[in-house]
Design an enzyme around this catalytic site. Structure first.
Site, PDB file in Angstrom:
ATOM      1  N   LYS A 115       0.488  -1.090  -0.358  1.00  0.00           N
ATOM      2  CA  LYS A 115      -0.210  -0.303   0.079  1.00  0.00           C
ATOM      3  C   LYS A 115       0.711   1.344  -0.394  1.00  0.00           C
ATOM      4  CE  LYS A 115      -4.144  -1.547   2.203  1.00  0.00           C
ATOM      5  NZ  LYS A 115      -5.420  -1.162   2.855  1.00  0.00           N
ATOM      6  N   LYS A 198      -3.600 -10.236  -6.969  1.00  0.00           N
ATOM      7  CA  LYS A 198      -5.208 -10.857  -6.505  1.00  0.00           C
ATOM      8  C   LYS A 198      -6.438  -9.756  -7.106  1.00  0.00           C
ATOM      9  CE  LYS A 198      -4.900  -8.725  -1.858  1.00  0.00           C
ATOM     10  NZ  LYS A 198      -5.115  -8.274  -0.928  1.00  0.00           N
ATOM     11  N   LYS A 201      -9.111  -4.602  -4.907  1.00  0.00           N
ATOM     12  CA  LYS A 201     -10.341  -2.817  -4.505  1.00  0.00           C
ATOM     13  C   LYS A 201      -9.700  -2.011  -4.798  1.00  0.00           C
ATOM     14  CE  LYS A 201     -12.650  -3.883  -0.442  1.00  0.00           C
ATOM     15  NZ  LYS A 201     -13.338  -3.417   0.924  1.00  0.00           N
TER      16      LYS A 201
HETATM   17  P1  AMP Z   1     -10.154  -6.373   2.111  1.00  0.00           P
HETATM   18  O1  AMP Z   1     -11.064  -5.799   0.337  1.00  0.00           O
HETATM   19  O2  AMP Z   1      -8.469  -5.530   2.368  1.00  0.00           O
HETATM   20  O3  AMP Z   1     -10.771  -5.326   3.323  1.00  0.00           O
HETATM   21  O4  AMP Z   1     -10.885  -6.997   2.742  1.00  0.00           O
HETATM   22  C1  AMP Z   1     -12.216  -8.040   3.196  1.00  0.00           C
HETATM   23  C2  AMP Z   1     -11.532  -9.480   3.281  1.00  0.00           C
HETATM   24  O5  AMP Z   1     -11.842  -9.699   1.887  1.00  0.00           O
HETATM   25  C3  AMP Z   1     -10.567  -9.871   3.925  1.00  0.00           C
HETATM   26  O6  AMP Z   1     -10.971 -10.584   4.752  1.00  0.00           O
HETATM   27  C4  AMP Z   1      -9.452 -10.103   2.902  1.00  0.00           C
HETATM   28  O7  AMP Z   1      -8.409 -11.392   3.931  1.00  0.00           O
HETATM   29  C5  AMP Z   1     -10.126 -10.683   1.539  1.00  0.00           C
HETATM   30  N1  AMP Z   1      -9.712 -10.717   0.203  1.00  0.00           N
HETATM   31  C6  AMP Z   1      -9.840  -9.598  -0.292  1.00  0.00           C
HETATM   32  N2  AMP Z   1      -9.387  -9.888  -1.088  1.00  0.00           N
HETATM   33  C7  AMP Z   1      -9.405 -11.131  -1.647  1.00  0.00           C
HETATM   34  C8  AMP Z   1      -9.103 -12.033  -2.490  1.00  0.00           C
HETATM   35  N3  AMP Z   1      -9.113 -11.930  -3.556  1.00  0.00           N
HETATM   36  N4  AMP Z   1      -9.028 -13.097  -2.415  1.00  0.00           N
HETATM   37  C9  AMP Z   1      -9.704 -13.413  -1.745  1.00  0.00           C
HETATM   38  N5  AMP Z   1      -9.873 -12.644  -0.149  1.00  0.00           N
HETATM   39  C10 AMP Z   1      -9.951 -11.798  -0.734  1.00  0.00           C
HETATM   40  N1  TRP Z   2      -6.941  -6.024   7.498  1.00  0.00           N
HETATM   41  C1  TRP Z   2      -8.000  -6.634   7.155  1.00  0.00           C
HETATM   42  C2  TRP Z   2      -8.488  -6.353   5.600  1.00  0.00           C
HETATM   43  O1  TRP Z   2      -8.326  -5.391   4.547  1.00  0.00           O
HETATM   44  C3  TRP Z   2      -9.829  -5.463   7.410  1.00  0.00           C
HETATM   45  C4  TRP Z   2     -10.044  -6.269   8.675  1.00  0.00           C
HETATM   46  C5  TRP Z   2      -9.370  -5.333   9.742  1.00  0.00           C
HETATM   47  C6  TRP Z   2      -9.836  -6.912   9.834  1.00  0.00           C
HETATM   48  N2  TRP Z   2     -10.133  -5.509  11.356  1.00  0.00           N
HETATM   49  C7  TRP Z   2      -9.979  -6.255  10.793  1.00  0.00           C
HETATM   50  C8  TRP Z   2     -10.221  -8.382   9.211  1.00  0.00           C
HETATM   51  C9  TRP Z   2     -10.178  -7.482  12.375  1.00  0.00           C
HETATM   52  C10 TRP Z   2     -10.648  -9.488   9.833  1.00  0.00           C
HETATM   53  C11 TRP Z   2     -10.361  -9.050  11.546  1.00  0.00           C
HETATM   54  O2  TRP Z   2      -8.982  -7.146   4.900  1.00  0.00           O
END
Ligand code: AMP
Ligand code: TRP
Length: 338
Positions: A115, A198, A201
């Protein structure tokens, strides 16, 4: 035995996509429906402000993610749904835990490196400390299990480490070491255009991901244009070798439909990708369309979402505040006598 308590969260940044759904959300719903644990699902809005974001849209994005949880099957009557920022104890515990999080370990966090990019010097402290806040999210409830995608494994390790450090330093059994739940076929869904990165978003091109808000036509277009190669559909695992995009598409199919990979090899192996992709569109649309429809419907009554988040926040404050107080007692802080 300790009561099983599940906690997880997602950031209200951009649209949720198929990776979020298969890697996390779908599992949250399954765990909730198993009924053997208390489930807490939060929208981690404090994490969302660690990178540039749209202030005018933050509250709406928080509601939208809550709507996505509900639309995917998280039931506010069974699980607690809340916004992270509505429970101040998360941030307060984070400070206490920050005193136990080693810089060396934080330096190794790959998500921060990704990031922050080349400009790590300019990255904010919040982005660097992000995993400590995540540890606080989990430890403030003494959650036993954390369902997440593969990419969060390292953060979970840190949370376990911090819990153990606290217990050792103060010679107590205060924090439980949370276990990651990385489950199902879609723990790491890859980009539709590049099987080595991967689905995310933040990827620039929207064609790399399927969003939970995409309609049937857009899903069909994205799958049709998804990268494959000139070889036929594989007939066995070995034929995935060197073909990450193909493996990804078949994994998505299997994860969404529940069909075993062997059955896909038998049905589509040796053919061109045309029929397989058509079937994948059907599977994806059948699965995602009802979620999108429910989500749009829920967003028409934002007050109802707010009421759910409000109630969830109150329940969480009632759990988190006394636990924070106990944590501060253990650490020896002065307190107002009540
Ligand atoms: P975030 O989009 O970073 O807030 O991720 C939210 C949840 O989605 C987290 O548990 C991540 O591990 C899961 N996640 C995000 N991107 C992927 C992906 N490409 N494949 C599987 N899990 C994902
Ligand atoms: N860091 C996680 C992600 O980017 C989001 C997240 C924040 C999270 N606090 C958490 C996931 C606590 C599980 C438990 O996806």
């Amino acid at each position: 035995m300790t009561q099983k308590r599940i906690l997880s969260g997602m950031q209200p940044t951009n649209q949720l996509h198929l990776g979020n759904y298969l890697g996390a959300l779908k599992n949250w719903v399954d765990l909730q429906n198993e009924g053997s644990a208390e489930c807490l699902y939060c929208v981690v809005d404090l994490h969302a402000v660690t990178q540039p974001y749209d202030r005018d849209n933050l509250a709406k994005a928080t509601r939208e993610v809550a709507a996505a949880y509900i639309a995917a099957g998280v039931d506010p009557a069974k699980s607690i749904l809340f916004a992270q920022s509505s429970v101040p104890a998360h941030s307060q515990l984070m400070w206490l835990l920050a005193t136990m999080a080693q810089m060396g370990k934080l330096d190794r966090m790959t998500q921060f490196k990704d990031k922050a990019g080349k400009n790590a010097e300019k990255a904010g402290l919040g982005l660097y400390a992000y995993p400590v806040l995540m540890a606080a999210d989990i430890l403030i409830y003494n959650a036993t299990h954390v369902p997440v995608g593969e990419d969060q494994k390292q953060h979970l390790e840190l949370a376990r480490d911090i819990a153990a450090t606290f217990n050792t330093r103060y010679d107590v059994e205060h924090f439980i070491q949370p276990e990651p739940y990385i489950m199902g076929a879609g723990t790491r869904v890859m980009s539709l255009r590049d099987g080595t990165s991967k689905m995310s978003k933040s990827a620039e091109s929207d064609m790399t991901r399927i969003n939970l808000t995409d309609d049937a036509d857009l899903i069909a277009k994205k799958i049709k244009k998804a990268k494959t190669d000139a070889e036929p559909v594989p007939t066995c695992e070995a034929e995935f070798e060197g073909r990450p995009e193909v493996k990804n598409l078949m994994t998505i199919y299997s994860a969404l439909s529940g069909e075993k990979m062997d059955s896909l090899f038998a049905q589509y192996g040796g053919q061109g990708f045309g029929d397989f992709k058509k079937a994948l569109v059907d599977v994806a649309v059948a699965h995602l369309e009802p979620i999108t429809t429910r989500m749009n419907h829920l967003m028409e009554t934002p007050d109802e979402i707010d009421a759910i988040l409000q109630k969830g926040g109150e329940k969480c404050n009632a759990i988190a505040q006394p636990f924070l107080n106990r944590t501060m007692d253990i650490m020896g802080f002065w307190k107002i006598q009540s």
